[in-house]
Design a protein around this motif. Sequence first.
Motif: not given
Length: 77
Positions: A9-17, A44-55, A59-60
Amino acid sequence: MTTYIAQFTARHRLIQIEQNSIFTWRQEGGEIDESLLEDKIKRESSIHFYRMVAGGNYEILPEDISITTWKVQPFSG
């Protein structure tokens, strides 16, 4: 080389997904270094996931992502 699979499970400090996913990689046999695995998942995974979510509007940074690894095992699939 052995192929491994990790459930995480990955969690971002600000993004609530949360990202609930699996990750596969290959390495020489031996102990799995959890901190190296977490860094690899981020890169290799999470940074790309959160960049996609943030649109692209935010900056991730890797240090804003925390990884919890639930299970790791050899993978033969």
